[in-house]
Scaffold this motif. Structure first.
Motif, mmCIF file in Angstrom:
data_model
loop_
_atom_site.group_PDB
_atom_site.id
_atom_site.type_symbol
_atom_site.label_atom_id
_atom_site.label_comp_id
_atom_site.label_asym_id
_atom_site.label_seq_id
_atom_site.Cartn_x
_atom_site.Cartn_y
_atom_site.Cartn_z
ATOM 1 N N UNK A 57 0.835 -1.194 0.000
ATOM 2 C CA UNK A 57 0.000 0.000 0.000
ATOM 3 C C UNK A 57 0.872 1.247 0.000
ATOM 4 N N UNK A 58 2.179 1.080 -0.243
ATOM 5 C CA UNK A 58 3.049 2.240 -0.408
ATOM 6 C C UNK A 58 4.383 2.142 0.288
ATOM 7 N N UNK A 59 4.382 2.054 1.611
ATOM 8 C CA UNK A 59 5.624 2.129 2.365
ATOM 9 C C UNK A 59 6.506 0.895 2.189
ATOM 10 N N UNK A 94 3.923 -4.833 -6.544
ATOM 11 C CA UNK A 94 2.516 -4.859 -6.952
ATOM 12 C C UNK A 94 1.767 -3.831 -6.100
ATOM 13 N N UNK A 95 1.213 -2.817 -6.768
ATOM 14 C CA UNK A 95 0.499 -1.757 -6.066
ATOM 15 C C UNK A 95 -0.960 -1.699 -6.517
ATOM 16 N N UNK A 96 -1.896 -1.383 -5.611
ATOM 17 C CA UNK A 96 -3.283 -1.157 -6.023
ATOM 18 C C UNK A 96 -3.400 0.187 -6.742
ATOM 19 N N UNK A 151 4.862 12.195 3.219
ATOM 20 C CA UNK A 151 4.330 11.225 2.263
ATOM 21 C C UNK A 151 2.833 11.420 2.022
ATOM 22 N N UNK A 152 2.205 12.268 2.828
ATOM 23 C CA UNK A 152 0.743 12.369 2.782
ATOM 24 C C UNK A 152 0.278 13.818 2.693
ATOM 25 N N UNK A 164 -2.717 4.843 -3.531
ATOM 26 C CA UNK A 164 -1.623 5.288 -2.680
ATOM 27 C C UNK A 164 -1.242 6.702 -3.087
ATOM 28 N N UNK A 165 -0.523 7.381 -2.210
ATOM 29 C CA UNK A 165 -0.149 8.763 -2.500
ATOM 30 C C UNK A 165 0.931 8.815 -3.582
ATOM 31 N N UNK A 166 1.016 9.959 -4.245
ATOM 32 C CA UNK A 166 2.036 10.151 -5.281
ATOM 33 C C UNK A 166 3.432 9.996 -4.687
ATOM 34 N N UNK A 167 3.626 10.520 -3.474
ATOM 35 C CA UNK A 167 4.944 10.420 -2.834
ATOM 36 C C UNK A 167 5.327 8.965 -2.614
ATOM 37 N N UNK A 168 4.359 8.124 -2.259
ATOM 38 C CA UNK A 168 4.650 6.708 -2.057
ATOM 39 C C UNK A 168 4.899 5.999 -3.392
ATOM 40 N N UNK A 169 4.155 6.383 -4.418
ATOM 41 C CA UNK A 169 4.298 5.742 -5.730
ATOM 42 C C UNK A 169 5.648 6.048 -6.363
ATOM 43 N N UNK A 170 6.125 7.279 -6.202
ATOM 44 C CA UNK A 170 7.338 7.685 -6.901
ATOM 45 C C UNK A 170 8.585 7.033 -6.321
#
Length: 510
Positions: free
Chosen positions: A219-221, A240-242, A464-465, A246-252
């Motif tokens: 889910x990100x972290x 593998x991400x949903x 991150x949020x 998730x936030x952009x900061x976590x995705x990047x």
């Protein structure tokens, strides 16, 4: 083994237990204490790195400690066990595994010895003890070689006194603390476990085991931590991400670290099912908390809390819960300290869940009689948006063993608590807001007393949020009052207009 049992320290010291540090009756009477050598104080040769320096000082020091996989909470008569070098995630019955240490070997040294050893490593740059995780190496992966460790010197995170929040929000609570695990390499507590898992994978690859990469659902972290440590070790990472959850900061973060990122049209539980199927077919090592190696790193945060309180035990520790591995990790860290004589009791644990993803809370409210997975609904605490937690059995065991509590927080409650924390000088994630909301409820009901020493575990950094924080302070969240919003004031670039606004803001303070 007893004759060879002594532990390596830093190259600056040779730490041996004195007579008072040894367990009574132990035949190993190794004398002396911290001995500083003037020759060892010299800076290492310019062409030698810290790994090489550590190797030069530690090669002749066997320690005789070990650990293995066993079925979680197995019957004492069970003989099922596995080497940590085996690629195995479940017991023969399909249950969870646990890392079991040779406690008898650890008990050859008393609690004071371990406290002195761990304290002597804090703040050092000696490989690998500069890490808050690897400073407890003997309790984590005792047999791994320092050359195989992949570390960013994670851990040693700040435990700070949240004075204003305790005074104003918690009705005069003067012993309230926040363990900010988000002050870490990738901005979350997941670094503590990932350094252990990736280090073990690094060891397996050097042993020519069939491990081509490491994969996780996230889910990100988790994905951020996995991708960073794999990048440092040169190991391929698969995430593998949903999609859109998730936030952009976590995705990047995993993208920037070079991981193969699959954005899947499902939720976390769907991603988890897929990664388990994939890792069963391909030589990709599973990095989710189903893998008990991660919990060995995460438990060191509990040991750090005790260390930061000079080995005094807090009354309460509150941990946000999603997949539920972390609440068991904290239990395990505190329990090891109790069993090995560093402390004489356990704190009570509280697991805090978002009401939109609360299977453990519902199980707790049923008196531990009726567990059912739930369909996790959207929550600002996205990292704990999990309806079918892998570590449910671990969490229940931990909570029942320490008279623990489970509490929940609605979306408005967790966002209000997050904002109140930020307005008192913090900058926390929504998951920490869930834990703070649980604390507020338990404080108001009188379960947690005004003088109880209480620690909330903050799991990730607020940066991150920023999207959720921006939406809250802009009052753009549907069906939410956002009562503590603090939006910027739009003012003309005119002295009179600026003065009018400032006088209006200052008048209530006069």
């Amino acid at each position: 083994m007893a004759a060879n049992l002594y532990l390596s320290q830093t190259p600056c010291y040779s730490f041996r237990p004195s007579r008072k540090h040894l367990v009574r009756g132990n035949p190993n009477r190794i004398s002396s204490s911290l001995e500083t050598s003037s020759t060892q104080k010299h800076r290492r040769p310019a062409d030698e790195n810290i790994r090489q320096e550590a190797r030069r000082h530690n090669t002749s020091q066997p320690h005789g400690l070990s650990a293995k996989y066993v079925p979680f909470n197995a019957d004492p008569s069970s003989t099922e066990e596995y080497s940590l070098d085996d690629v195995v995630y479940r017991s023969r019955s399909g249950g969870l595994l646990d890392v079991q240490h040779d406690m008898e070997a650890l008990k050859k040294f008393d609690g004071q010895y371990w406290k002195s050893l761990f304290d002597s490593r804090v703040g050092k740059t000696t490989w690998p003890y500069g890490s808050g995780v690897w400073s407890k190496k003997e309790w984590v992966l005792p047999e791994i070689d320092g050359d195989d460790i992949v570390s960013a010197f994670e851990g040693n995170s700040n435990l700070f006194w949240a004075e204003r929040f305790g005074k104003e929000v918690l009705h005069g609570m003067n012993d309230f603390w926040v363990k900010h695990c988000g002050i870490s390499h990738t901005g979350s507590f997941k670094d503590l476990g990932m350094t252990v898992l990736v280090s073990q994978v690094n060891r397996l690859r050097k042993m020519k085991r069939p491990v081509l990469g490491v994969g996780c659902a996230s889910t990100g972290d988790t994905s951020a931590a996995l991708s960073a440590y794999c990048a440092a070790a040169g190991i391929p990472a698969f995430v593998f991400l949903p999609a859109n959850r998730i936030s952009i900061a976590q995705l990047v973060q995993p993208i920037a670290n070079g991981a193969v990122v699959l954005s899947l049209d499902t939720d976390f539980d769907g991603c988890m099912r897929l990664i388990r199927e994939v890792t069963a077919e391909l030589p990709i090592y599973l990095a989710n908390s189903l893998n008990s190696l991660r919990l060995e790193g995460q438990k060191t945060a509990a040991i750090e809390i005790l260390q930061q309180f000079d080995w005094e035990v807090p009354d309460w520790v509150i941990v946000p819960g999603g997949n539920l591995g972390n609440i068991y990790a904290f239990y395990k860290g505190f329990k090891m300290c109790q069993e090995l004589g560093l402390v004489d009791r356990m704190p009570r644990l509280v697991c805090a869940q978002a009401a939109n993803a609360n299977p453990l809370y519902l199980y707790y409210k049923s008196g531990w009689k009726d567990f059912s997975p739930v369909k996790a609904n959207s929550t600002f605490a996205s990292a704990i948006q999990i309806g079918d937690p892998v570590s449910i059995d671990r969490a229940v065991f931990a909570l029942r063993s320490c008279d623990g509590i489970v509490e929940e927080a609605t979306e408005e409650e967790l966002m209000d608590a997050t904002s109140l924390a930020d307005l008192s000088g913090m900058f926390i994630c929504p998951h920490t807001g869930v834990a703070l909301s649980a604390l507020i409820k338990l404080r108001e009901s009188g379960v947690i007393g005004r003088t109880d020493r209480t620690v909330v575990v903050s799991t990730a950094h607020g940066l991150k949020f920023t999207q959720s924080k921006t939406a809250y302070h802009s009052k753009e969240i549907a069906d939410m009052a956002c009562r503590y919003a603090n939006p910027p004031v739009q003012v003309k670039a005119d002295f009179g207009a600026v003065m009018d606004v400032l006088k209006k803001k200052l008048s209530p303070l006069e």
